[in-house]
Scaffold this motif. Structure first.
Motif, PDB file in Angstrom:
ATOM      1  N   PRO A 133       0.833  -1.198   0.000  1.00 51.25           N
ATOM      2  CA  PRO A 133       0.000   0.000   0.000  1.00 51.25           C
ATOM      3  C   PRO A 133       0.871   1.253   0.000  1.00 51.25           C
ATOM      4  O   PRO A 133       2.068   1.200   0.276  1.00 51.25           O
ATOM      5  N   ALA A 134       0.269   2.386  -0.312  1.00 46.94           N
ATOM      6  CA  ALA A 134       0.896   3.682  -0.037  1.00 46.94           C
ATOM      7  C   ALA A 134       0.602   4.023   1.426  1.00 46.94           C
ATOM      8  O   ALA A 134      -0.331   3.483   2.023  1.00 46.94           O
ATOM      9  N   GLY A 147       1.328   6.730   8.946  1.00 46.37           N
ATOM     10  CA  GLY A 147       1.301   5.378   9.465  1.00 46.37           C
ATOM     11  C   GLY A 147       0.113   4.548   9.014  1.00 46.37           C
ATOM     12  O   GLY A 147       0.006   3.376   9.369  1.00 46.37           O
ATOM     13  N   LEU A 148      -0.783   5.139   8.226  1.00 43.38           N
ATOM     14  CA  LEU A 148      -1.972   4.436   7.749  1.00 43.38           C
ATOM     15  C   LEU A 148      -1.778   4.021   6.299  1.00 43.38           C
ATOM     16  O   LEU A 148      -1.239   4.778   5.493  1.00 43.38           O
ATOM     17  N   SER A 149      -2.234   2.829   5.951  1.00 43.42           N
ATOM     18  CA  SER A 149      -2.040   2.312   4.607  1.00 43.42           C
ATOM     19  C   SER A 149      -3.258   2.570   3.735  1.00 43.42           C
ATOM     20  O   SER A 149      -4.389   2.658   4.223  1.00 43.42           O
ATOM     21  N   SER A 150      -3.019   2.673   2.438  1.00 46.12           N
ATOM     22  CA  SER A 150      -4.104   2.872   1.487  1.00 46.12           C
ATOM     23  C   SER A 150      -4.879   1.570   1.308  1.00 46.12           C
ATOM     24  O   SER A 150      -4.406   0.483   1.643  1.00 46.12           O
ATOM     25  N   ALA A 151      -6.081   1.669   0.733  1.00 52.22           N
ATOM     26  CA  ALA A 151      -6.932   0.493   0.560  1.00 52.22           C
ATOM     27  C   ALA A 151      -6.412  -0.424  -0.540  1.00 52.22           C
ATOM     28  O   ALA A 151      -6.671  -1.623  -0.522  1.00 52.22           O
ATOM     29  N   HIS A 152      -5.691   0.120  -1.504  1.00 53.17           N
ATOM     30  CA  HIS A 152      -5.179  -0.694  -2.611  1.00 53.17           C
ATOM     31  C   HIS A 152      -3.655  -0.708  -2.590  1.00 53.17           C
ATOM     32  O   HIS A 152      -3.022   0.166  -2.002  1.00 53.17           O
ATOM     33  N   GLY A 198       0.003   3.328 -11.137  1.00 56.87           N
ATOM     34  CA  GLY A 198      -0.968   3.538 -10.073  1.00 56.87           C
ATOM     35  C   GLY A 198      -1.111   4.991  -9.671  1.00 56.87           C
ATOM     36  O   GLY A 198      -0.326   5.856 -10.074  1.00 56.87           O
ATOM     37  N   ARG A 199      -2.141   5.240  -8.891  1.00 50.60           N
ATOM     38  CA  ARG A 199      -2.433   6.557  -8.340  1.00 50.60           C
ATOM     39  C   ARG A 199      -2.570   6.423  -6.829  1.00 50.60           C
ATOM     40  O   ARG A 199      -3.153   5.451  -6.333  1.00 50.60           O
ATOM     41  N   ALA A 200      -2.041   7.398  -6.092  1.00 53.72           N
ATOM     42  CA  ALA A 200      -2.089   7.336  -4.632  1.00 53.72           C
ATOM     43  C   ALA A 200      -2.621   8.647  -4.059  1.00 53.72           C
ATOM     44  O   ALA A 200      -2.429   9.712  -4.641  1.00 53.72           O
TER      45      ALA A 200
END
Length: 221
Positions: free
Chosen positions: A141-142, A146-151, A183-185
């Motif tokens: 993830p991106a 400290g939080l990760s992206s859903a994809h 990808g896009r973040a």
């Protein structure tokens, strides 16, 4: 005091080891210019004008070699010039990728700069937006605060050419790998603040070279 001197000696030995690699000469060739950050380093004020430049803001094992090469230890290197509107594209080559090498953007408000100065990782900072690489590739993830992206996105690794396109108006960071958009973040999150290109890692195994800013926008994005 003795412990501090010991820690400094250990860090220097690690830096020399990772910088040379096994089997290299005992004396590394001189690199000029080198901006080695010290704990009392004061970063140049952020700006929205002029030419882009690497700013050695982190006090933890981060080194800027000339204008287009960085080594990242357990910290973050931010750039001097921020972007607040329009599209901006930059590229670099991954000469050496560690277990967790990072690139992305960071804001540089006074509190944000203190996070950078004290060695916080790009993926953990409230001000940081990170895309990750790994020695073995794979996907990840991106990360922001400290939080990760859903994809997940493909991870870059040693030898890859990485491109980042920051679209300030759309509020997104577009990720390119070896000439292709992959990808896009942070879709819609990067609005209403100046953002600065940034590089980071979690070990001295991270090295990025041939860093080039303000390149033409790719036509396939």
């Amino acid at each position: 005091m003795a412990e501090e001197l010991h820690d400094k000696q250990v860090k220097e030995e690690e830096r020399q080891h990772f910088g040379r690699g096994e089997g290299a000469p005992s004396e590394a060739p001189p690199l000029s210019p080198v901006l080695k950050v010290t704990p009392d380093h004061v970063a140049d004020p952020p700006t929205l004008e002029g030419e882009q430049a690497l700013e050695p803001t982190c006090a933890y094992d981060c080194i800027v070699h000339a204008a287009d090469r960085v080594e990242c230890g357990s910290g973050t290197i931010a750039c001097k010039k921020g972007y607040v509107k329009g599209k901006h594209y930059w590229e670099f080559t991954v000469k050496e990728c560690g277990m967790c090498s990072m690139c992305g953007v960071v804001s540089r408000d006074p509190g944000d700069d203190m996070e950078v100065l004290h060695g916080h990782g790009l993926c953990d900072m409230e001000a940081g937006y990170a895309i990750c690489g790994n020695l073995y590739g794979g996907s990840s993830p991106a990360f922001h605060a400290g939080l990760s992206s859903a994809h997940e996105l493909p991870q870059f690794r040693t030898g890859d050419c990485v491109g980042l396109l920051l679209d300030c108006d759309a509020g997104v960071l577009i990720y390119r790998l070896n000439g292709k958009t992959v990808g896009r973040a942070f879709e819609g999150q990067l609005h209403s603040r100046a953002l600065f290109p940034a590089f980071g890692g979690t070990s001295l195994e991270t090295e990025f070279v041939d860093i080039r800013f303000d390149l033409p926008i790719p036509t396939d994005v």
